[in-house]
Design an enzyme around this catalytic site. Structure first.
Site, PDB file in Angstrom:
ATOM      1  CG  HIS A  78      11.881 -60.075 -21.996  1.00  0.00           C
ATOM      2  ND1 HIS A  78      12.555 -58.935 -21.253  1.00  0.00           N
ATOM      3  CD2 HIS A  78      12.501 -60.167 -23.128  1.00  0.00           C
ATOM      4  CE1 HIS A  78      13.548 -58.354 -22.074  1.00  0.00           C
ATOM      5  NE2 HIS A  78      13.644 -59.245 -23.133  1.00  0.00           N
ATOM      6  CE  LYS A 125      15.164 -61.943 -20.355  1.00  0.00           C
ATOM      7  NZ  LYS A 125      16.191 -62.640 -21.028  1.00  0.00           N
TER       8      LYS A 125
END
Length: 252
Positions: A146, A150
């Site tokens: 990600h 995040k």
């Protein structure tokens, strides 16, 4: 016409939800809030999230869509329960106490919580359950990637996939998060690897290996709009349902 409220409206996902909702026939954004002051998004005035309980009572939306962070998200769902508003929650990383707050809210209103609203991820999970059942003795390794902002790791989607593997294999495997130094693989464990880099929207890969062969199952999201559209599909489906806890699989 379904009236939608959006929290975290100034964030990346909030903006995606607002853009998708304003383009969707049969749906109207009646309320958008954010924790910090931001200008209008998609022509919609963004209000202070501290006023959410009052605004829910005054505007009376049908459903709230939330992609924020755990602590405020749990409070938003609690406010929905007090106001009689359905809630769709895409936030991940909840603690047990926060999940208890959401469960209590679901006794009063319908709450749909999912780690991922991509239809492709739902298809991936089904494929993973079938594959794991077909090769029960193969080693399993899960890698997720990600963007560098995040907060929770592993991702909520990764944890859901790991739960799918456990249920398919009728047990709870030891989850080894990364490896360093001398660490030979133990029988039955599942390796878990979380990568954070750049602006990657989201990628999940399960590797199954054994019997001189390797099988990989992968999903890659190329736009946050995928999650926004899925969340709005869920919102459309949830309105009018009885109080209770639901999942995106129910929508599909």
């Amino acid at each position: 016409m379904i009236e939608v409220a959006v929290t975290g409206a100034g964030g990346h996902m909030g903006r995606e939800v607002l853009a998708a909702a304003t383009d969707r026939e049969g749906m109207d954004v009646t309320l958008a809030v954010n924790r910090t002051a931001v200008g209008p998004v998609e022509g919609i005035e963004i209000e202070d999230e501290a006023d959410l309980p009052r605004l829910l009572d005054e505007r009376d939306p049908d459903v709230l869509v939330d992609f924020t962070v755990p602590d405020p998200s749990a409070r938003y769902v609690e406010a929905c329960a007090d106001a009689g508003v359905a809630a769709v929650v895409g936030t991940t990383g909840f603690s047990e106490s926060q999940l208890a707050v959401i469960a209590d809210a679901a006794e009063a209103v319908p709450v749909l919580r999912a780690a991922n609203f991509a239809r492709g991820v739902a298809a991936l999970r089904r494929a993973i359950r079938e594959a794991v059942a077909a090769v029960p003795d193969y080693d399993a390794e899960l890698t997720e990637t990600h963007h560098n902002r995040k907060r929770d790791a592993p991702s909520g989607t990764a944890l859901t996939i790991l739960d799918d593997v456990d249920r398919t294999r009728d047990g709870t495997a030891d989850r080894v998060h990364g490896r360093e130094g001398e660490q030979p693989r133990e029988e039955g464990e599942v390796g878990v690897h979380a990568r954070r880099a750049g602006d990657v929207t989201g990628e999940h890969e399960l590797l199954l290996a054994g019997n001189h062969e390797v099988l990989t199952l992968t999903h890659r999201a190329e736009s946050r709009g995928v999650f926004a559209e899925g969340a709005l599909d869920a919102a459309d489906w949830l309105v009018g349902r009885p109080a209770g806890e639901y999942d995106f699989e129910d929508v599909l």
